[in-house]
Structure formats: C-alpha cells, structure tokens
Design a protein around this motif. Structure first.
Motif, mmCIF file in Angstrom:
data_model
loop_
_atom_site.group_PDB
_atom_site.id
_atom_site.type_symbol
_atom_site.label_atom_id
_atom_site.label_comp_id
_atom_site.label_asym_id
_atom_site.label_seq_id
_atom_site.Cartn_x
_atom_site.Cartn_y
_atom_site.Cartn_z
ATOM 1 N N VAL A 5 2.440 11.240 -1.995
ATOM 2 C CA VAL A 5 2.944 10.215 -1.153
ATOM 3 C C VAL A 5 2.652 10.339 0.362
ATOM 4 O O VAL A 5 2.293 9.403 1.032
ATOM 5 N N ASN A 6 2.437 11.684 0.803
ATOM 6 C CA ASN A 6 2.014 11.752 2.181
ATOM 7 C C ASN A 6 0.658 11.106 2.488
ATOM 8 O O ASN A 6 0.219 10.774 3.387
ATOM 9 N N GLN A 59 -7.929 4.237 -0.354
ATOM 10 C CA GLN A 59 -7.252 5.442 -0.427
ATOM 11 C C GLN A 59 -5.798 5.769 -1.257
ATOM 12 O O GLN A 59 -5.735 6.688 -1.786
ATOM 13 N N ILE A 60 -5.172 4.691 -1.151
ATOM 14 C CA ILE A 60 -4.097 4.498 -1.776
ATOM 15 C C ILE A 60 -4.449 4.726 -3.426
ATOM 16 O O ILE A 60 -3.606 5.162 -4.065
ATOM 17 N N ALA A 145 3.071 3.257 -3.889
ATOM 18 C CA ALA A 145 1.744 2.711 -3.548
ATOM 19 C C ALA A 145 2.021 1.362 -3.330
ATOM 20 O O ALA A 145 1.258 0.584 -2.349
ATOM 21 N N GLU A 146 2.953 0.480 -4.008
ATOM 22 C CA GLU A 146 3.046 -0.971 -3.473
ATOM 23 C C GLU A 146 3.941 -0.690 -2.080
ATOM 24 O O GLU A 146 3.546 -1.803 -1.377
ATOM 25 N N GLY A 147 4.710 0.108 -1.976
ATOM 26 C CA GLY A 147 5.270 0.193 -0.585
ATOM 27 C C GLY A 147 4.005 0.217 0.412
ATOM 28 O O GLY A 147 4.143 -0.356 1.456
ATOM 29 N N TRP A 169 9.195 7.868 5.748
ATOM 30 C CA TRP A 169 8.849 7.334 4.190
ATOM 31 C C TRP A 169 8.640 8.479 3.341
ATOM 32 O O TRP A 169 7.679 9.341 3.773
ATOM 33 N N GLY A 170 9.037 8.234 2.224
ATOM 34 C CA GLY A 170 8.728 9.382 1.071
ATOM 35 C C GLY A 170 9.654 10.499 0.941
ATOM 36 O O GLY A 170 9.561 11.374 0.434
#
Length: 190
Positions: A5-6, A59-60, A145-147, A169-170
């Motif tokens: 997530v980071n 990247q995501i 990922a959608e976020g 975030w995360g």
C-alpha cells in the motif's frame, strides 16, 4: 504500514509532485513566452504529464500484480512460529467462536498459527470465524489500488488539490480498519 500500500501511496505522491511542477512550468510559459511558443512548450509538458500519469497507473498495477502472484503461493508453515497457544487448539478445550476470533486477531500475521486456527474451526464445525482468505486480502488491495487511481484522477484535474488524508492513507483511522487488518504488513507475500 503495509509495504505494498505504501508503494501505491508513493506512486501517487510522486505523480502529484510531477503534476505540480508541470502546472507551474505551464503557467510560467504562458506568462513569459509568446502564445505560439507557450503552446508548443506546453504541448511537450502535456505529453510529459500523460507519461507521468501512465507511470503512476503502471506502478499501482505492478503492485497489484506482485500481490496477486504472491498471495497465490502456498504459505510456508514453520515450526518456530508455533506458540504455546497451539495447546488451546489441541482439542482439550472447547473454544467458542469469540475465543477463536480473538486468536485470529492475535495471530493475523502468523500463517502457521492461522492455519492451526482454521483447522480447529473446521474440525469443530465452528462457522463465522473471520479468517482472512487470499481472496479477501486481494480484494482489500484492489480497494486500495482504486483509491490510489482515484487520487491520480483528482490530481490530473487539479494538481494542487489538497490530499490531506494522503499522509495517513493506508493506516487507521484514515483508511478502514477492516482493510488495514486484511492487508496486514505485506510481509507474508513473497
């Protein structure tokens, strides 16, 4: 914070940094250059912005691909990860759903103990124990990922948009406790 997530967060932050630099340069071009030259220079910047956006999206997606591939592999069970709580799962005790759920919370990042808890729940017909599956974890990563993609879309529209929540975030409380719990640290993904 979860390492995957980071990585998504870093992609968003890097994209916003690039988008702001490009927006600043476009504004300077409009102020300092003739309309014709500014348009030519800004067309090149538009291309750079598009490439930076594509890079962030890639990247995501690469993070999702890594997670998806890693979650699909069999988790190595290791004797050194067995704790004394395994004695509770030996059958000498009649554990309740609530007690099992407590053990799940305690051993969320210990695949060996999670396996033992799941085996106990199945053998004793205890239903409803929330033991995260690979599919649950992958869905949580997809939500993150959608976020991240949503933030990229917002930045594309307004490079100066304030994403005050991006710093946390995360992590709880910015992100859902359930999602943060599901993804854990990411260390179990190889």
């Amino acid at each position: 914070m979860n390492k995957y997530v980071n990585q998504m967060k870093q992609a968003v932050m890097e994209y916003q940094k690039t988008a702001r630099r490009i927006a600043d340069q476009e504004a300077r071009n409009r102020e300092r250059l003739s309309e014709e030259y500014a348009r030519a220079e800004n067309n090149a910047l538009f291309t750079e912005m598009r490439e930076a956006c594509d890079k962030a999206y890639n990247q995501i997606q690469a993070v999702l691909d890594t997670v998806s591939g890693g979650l699909g592999k069999a988790v190595e069970l290791r004797g050194k990860d067995v704790t004394e709580d395994v004695q509770l799962l030996s059958g000498a005790f009649d554990l309740s759903k609530t007690q099992l759920q407590s053990l799940v919370a305690k051993y969320r990042n210990n695949p060996t103990m999670m396996n033992a808890i799941a085996k106990y729940a199945k053998a004793n017909g205890i239903h409803g124990v929330q033991i995260p599956t690979e599919e649950d974890k992958l869905e949580a990563y997809k939500v993150f990922a959608e976020g991240a993609r949503s933030m990229i879309r917002s930045i594309t529209t307004d490079p100066y948009i304030r994403l005050d929540y991006l710093e946390g975030w995360g992590e709880v409380p910015v992100s859902s406790e359930r999602l943060v719990d599901l993804v854990g640290t990411g260390n179990e993904i190889k």
